[in-house]
Design a protein around this motif. Structure first.
Motif, PDB file in Angstrom:
ATOM      1  N   ARG A   1       0.825  -1.206   0.000  1.00 58.99           N
ATOM      2  CA  ARG A   1       0.000   0.000   0.000  1.00 58.99           C
ATOM      3  C   ARG A   1       0.861   1.259   0.000  1.00 58.99           C
ATOM      4  O   ARG A   1       0.586   2.224  -0.717  1.00 58.99           O
ATOM      5  N   ALA A   2       1.930   1.236   0.793  1.00 54.53           N
ATOM      6  CA  ALA A   2       2.803   2.409   0.878  1.00 54.53           C
ATOM      7  C   ALA A   2       3.491   2.681  -0.454  1.00 54.53           C
ATOM      8  O   ALA A   2       3.612   3.842  -0.882  1.00 54.53           O
ATOM      9  N   VAL A   3       3.930   1.631  -1.138  1.00 55.07           N
ATOM     10  CA  VAL A   3       4.609   1.816  -2.421  1.00 55.07           C
ATOM     11  C   VAL A   3       3.611   2.260  -3.495  1.00 55.07           C
ATOM     12  O   VAL A   3       3.926   3.100  -4.338  1.00 55.07           O
ATOM     13  N   LEU A   4       2.409   1.711  -3.464  1.00 54.48           N
ATOM     14  CA  LEU A   4       1.366   2.174  -4.387  1.00 54.48           C
ATOM     15  C   LEU A   4       1.123   3.670  -4.211  1.00 54.48           C
ATOM     16  O   LEU A   4       1.131   4.433  -5.183  1.00 54.48           O
ATOM     17  N   GLU A   5       0.925   4.088  -2.974  1.00 50.23           N
ATOM     18  CA  GLU A   5       0.622   5.497  -2.700  1.00 50.23           C
ATOM     19  C   GLU A   5       1.776   6.401  -3.103  1.00 50.23           C
ATOM     20  O   GLU A   5       1.569   7.483  -3.670  1.00 50.23           O
ATOM     21  N   ALA A   6       3.009   5.956  -2.835  1.00 45.69           N
ATOM     22  CA  ALA A   6       4.187   6.762  -3.174  1.00 45.69           C
ATOM     23  C   ALA A   6       4.325   6.975  -4.669  1.00 45.69           C
ATOM     24  O   ALA A   6       4.990   7.922  -5.107  1.00 45.69           O
ATOM     25  N   ASN A   7       3.686   6.121  -5.461  1.00 47.11           N
ATOM     26  CA  ASN A   7       3.791   6.227  -6.917  1.00 47.11           C
ATOM     27  C   ASN A   7       2.490   6.654  -7.584  1.00 47.11           C
ATOM     28  O   ASN A   7       2.285   6.434  -8.776  1.00 47.11           O
ATOM     29  N   GLY A   8       1.631   7.301  -6.807  1.00 44.84           N
ATOM     30  CA  GLY A   8       0.453   7.936  -7.374  1.00 44.84           C
ATOM     31  C   GLY A   8      -0.753   7.048  -7.581  1.00 44.84           C
ATOM     32  O   GLY A   8      -1.687   7.425  -8.303  1.00 44.84           O
ATOM     33  N   PHE A   9      -0.749   5.855  -6.971  1.00 35.72           N
ATOM     34  CA  PHE A   9      -1.887   4.949  -7.097  1.00 35.72           C
ATOM     35  C   PHE A   9      -2.701   4.931  -5.810  1.00 35.72           C
ATOM     36  O   PHE A   9      -2.184   5.200  -4.727  1.00 35.72           O
ATOM     37  N   ASP A  10      -3.959   4.572  -5.935  1.00 31.34           N
ATOM     38  CA  ASP A  10      -4.813   4.359  -4.780  1.00 31.34           C
ATOM     39  C   ASP A  10      -4.258   3.169  -3.992  1.00 31.34           C
ATOM     40  O   ASP A  10      -4.152   2.064  -4.530  1.00 31.34           O
ATOM     41  N   PRO A  11      -3.901   3.347  -2.728  1.00 37.02           N
ATOM     42  CA  PRO A  11      -3.345   2.228  -1.958  1.00 37.02           C
ATOM     43  C   PRO A  11      -4.301   1.056  -1.812  1.00 37.02           C
ATOM     44  O   PRO A  11      -3.868  -0.091  -1.609  1.00 37.02           O
ATOM     45  N   ASP A  12      -5.616   1.325  -1.958  1.00 39.88           N
ATOM     46  CA  ASP A  12      -6.590   0.247  -1.851  1.00 39.88           C
ATOM     47  C   ASP A  12      -6.485  -0.760  -2.995  1.00 39.88           C
ATOM     48  O   ASP A  12      -7.073  -1.851  -2.915  1.00 39.88           O
ATOM     49  N   LEU A  13      -5.722  -0.419  -4.037  1.00 39.56           N
ATOM     50  CA  LEU A  13      -5.506  -1.382  -5.127  1.00 39.56           C
ATOM     51  C   LEU A  13      -4.804  -2.639  -4.625  1.00 39.56           C
ATOM     52  O   LEU A  13      -4.869  -3.684  -5.271  1.00 39.56           O
ATOM     53  N   ALA A  14      -4.135  -2.523  -3.470  1.00 38.34           N
ATOM     54  CA  ALA A  14      -3.456  -3.696  -2.894  1.00 38.34           C
ATOM     55  C   ALA A  14      -4.447  -4.804  -2.568  1.00 38.34           C
ATOM     56  O   ALA A  14      -4.059  -5.983  -2.500  1.00 38.34           O
ATOM     57  N   ASP A  15      -5.703  -4.434  -2.362  1.00 40.04           N
ATOM     58  CA  ASP A  15      -6.705  -5.416  -1.940  1.00 40.04           C
ATOM     59  C   ASP A  15      -7.849  -5.573  -2.936  1.00 40.04           C
ATOM     60  O   ASP A  15      -8.857  -6.195  -2.621  1.00 40.04           O
ATOM     61  N   LYS A  16      -7.703  -5.042  -4.144  1.00 43.92           N
ATOM     62  CA  LYS A  16      -8.771  -5.097  -5.130  1.00 43.92           C
ATOM     63  C   LYS A  16      -8.399  -6.008  -6.305  1.00 43.92           C
ATOM     64  O   LYS A  16      -7.226  -6.153  -6.640  1.00 43.92           O
ATOM     65  N   GLY A  17      -9.411  -6.573  -6.915  1.00 47.57           N
ATOM     66  CA  GLY A  17      -9.210  -7.333  -8.147  1.00 47.57           C
ATOM     67  C   GLY A  17      -8.300  -8.528  -8.013  1.00 47.57           C
ATOM     68  O   GLY A  17      -7.620  -8.909  -8.960  1.00 47.57           O
ATOM     69  N   MET A  18      -8.294  -9.149  -6.830  1.00 42.60           N
ATOM     70  CA  MET A  18      -7.342 -10.229  -6.572  1.00 42.60           C
ATOM     71  C   MET A  18      -7.551 -11.442  -7.492  1.00 42.60           C
ATOM     72  O   MET A  18      -6.592 -12.009  -7.994  1.00 42.60           O
ATOM     73  N   LEU A  19      -8.800 -11.822  -7.723  1.00 49.06           N
ATOM     74  CA  LEU A  19      -9.067 -12.991  -8.556  1.00 49.06           C
ATOM     75  C   LEU A  19      -8.635 -12.747  -9.995  1.00 49.06           C
ATOM     76  O   LEU A  19      -7.936 -13.568 -10.602  1.00 49.06           O
ATOM     77  N   THR A  20      -8.994 -11.586 -10.529  1.00 52.80           N
ATOM     78  CA  THR A  20      -8.599 -11.239 -11.893  1.00 52.80           C
ATOM     79  C   THR A  20      -7.084 -11.154 -12.008  1.00 52.80           C
ATOM     80  O   THR A  20      -6.489 -11.639 -12.981  1.00 52.80           O
ATOM     81  N   ALA A  21      -6.442 -10.546 -11.003  1.00 53.47           N
ATOM     82  CA  ALA A  21      -4.983 -10.419 -11.021  1.00 53.47           C
ATOM     83  C   ALA A  21      -4.312 -11.781 -10.928  1.00 53.47           C
ATOM     84  O   ALA A  21      -3.309 -12.035 -11.602  1.00 53.47           O
ATOM     85  N   ALA A  22      -4.866 -12.665 -10.108  1.00 56.74           N
ATOM     86  CA  ALA A  22      -4.302 -14.013  -9.983  1.00 56.74           C
ATOM     87  C   ALA A  22      -4.373 -14.756 -11.311  1.00 56.74           C
ATOM     88  O   ALA A  22      -3.432 -15.465 -11.698  1.00 56.74           O
ATOM     89  N   GLU A  23      -5.481 -14.585 -12.014  1.00 54.22           N
ATOM     90  CA  GLU A  23      -5.627 -15.239 -13.324  1.00 54.22           C
ATOM     91  C   GLU A  23      -4.616 -14.688 -14.318  1.00 54.22           C
ATOM     92  O   GLU A  23      -4.009 -15.442 -15.095  1.00 54.22           O
ATOM     93  N   GLU A  24      -4.405 -13.362 -14.297  1.00 58.34           N
ATOM     94  CA  GLU A  24      -3.441 -12.772 -15.220  1.00 58.34           C
ATOM     95  C   GLU A  24      -2.009 -13.168 -14.859  1.00 58.34           C
ATOM     96  O   GLU A  24      -1.176 -13.392 -15.744  1.00 58.34           O
ATOM     97  N   TYR A  25      -1.728 -13.257 -13.573  1.00 52.98           N
ATOM     98  CA  TYR A  25      -0.404 -13.690 -13.102  1.00 52.98           C
ATOM     99  C   TYR A  25      -0.095 -15.091 -13.642  1.00 52.98           C
ATOM    100  O   TYR A  25       1.012 -15.353 -14.144  1.00 52.98           O
TER     101      TYR A  25
END
Length: 199
Positions: A132-156
């Motif tokens: 979350r801290a690295v996301l925020e430091a680079n201009g992203f919503d820190p909540d992205l750390a906990d969103k879209g996990m299933l879709t991200a897992a499939e893409e991974y």
């Protein structure tokens, strides 16, 4: 415009030593980068690589020398045996995948920030607070750390299959326009020359 598929592991010290030179090269030549974090351990198993614990002592000693030399050449500090290595790379990889889809931040900075957390800052990139801290430091919503996990897992998982199909065998690995391949942070100068039409 050239397209670069960038395959990497968020645990790779050599990807850390690449810094943000890929992004600088891409900006200089107007190339587009698609970030494809992948499971490096499974990639090794499927492409003839050897996991770190199974390598001969001679290879392990050489790796440490390469890390020291790479740190000096790039000016990036490195901890050769970081506290949180290895760790689970999936959560940080999912965050990168989700951030790439969301847009609006510095994706290259996010990738480098996560790698720096491992290799220079003694942080555990499997932990949500770190991501979350690295996301925020680079201009992203820190909540992205906990969103879209299933879709991200499939893409991974798909990134791994794409990597195997594209003859990727290590990290970092760059493929330009689906054809020209470059392996390692020490090949970024060659990538730059290729994008300039000189190699």
């Amino acid at each position: 415009m050239a397209d670069i598929d960038y395959y990497f592991s968020t645990l790779s010290p050599f990807t850390y030593l690449a810094g943000t030179r890929l992004e600088e090269n891409a900006a200089r030549h107007g190339a587009r980068v698609t970030y494809k974090p992948m499971d490096i351990m499974t990639l090794f198993a499927r492409t003839g690589g050897v996991a770190l614990p199974d390598r001969h002592p001679a290879r392990l000693a050489y790796r440490l020398q390469e890390l020291r030399r790479g740190s000096k050449k790039t000016g990036l500090p490195i901890t050769e045996r970081p506290m949180f290595f290895p760790t689970n790379p999936a959560p940080s990889s999912y965050a990168i995948i989700t951030a790439q889809k969301a847009g609006g931040g510095n994706l290259g900075g996010l990738v480098h920030g996560l790698l720096s957390a491992v290799w220079a800052e003694e942080k555990n990139i499997a932990e949500s607070d770190v991501i979350r801290a690295v996301l925020e430091a680079n201009g992203f919503d820190p909540d992205l750390a906990d969103k879209g996990m299933l879709t991200a897992a499939e893409e991974y998982a798909r990134n791994l299959e794409d990597a195997v199909s594209a003859n990727v065998f290590g990290s970092p690995f760059y493929i330009v326009d689906g054809a020209e391949t470059f392996w390692g942070h020490d090949r970024l100068d060659d990538l730059d020359l290729h994008l300039a039409g000189k190699l």
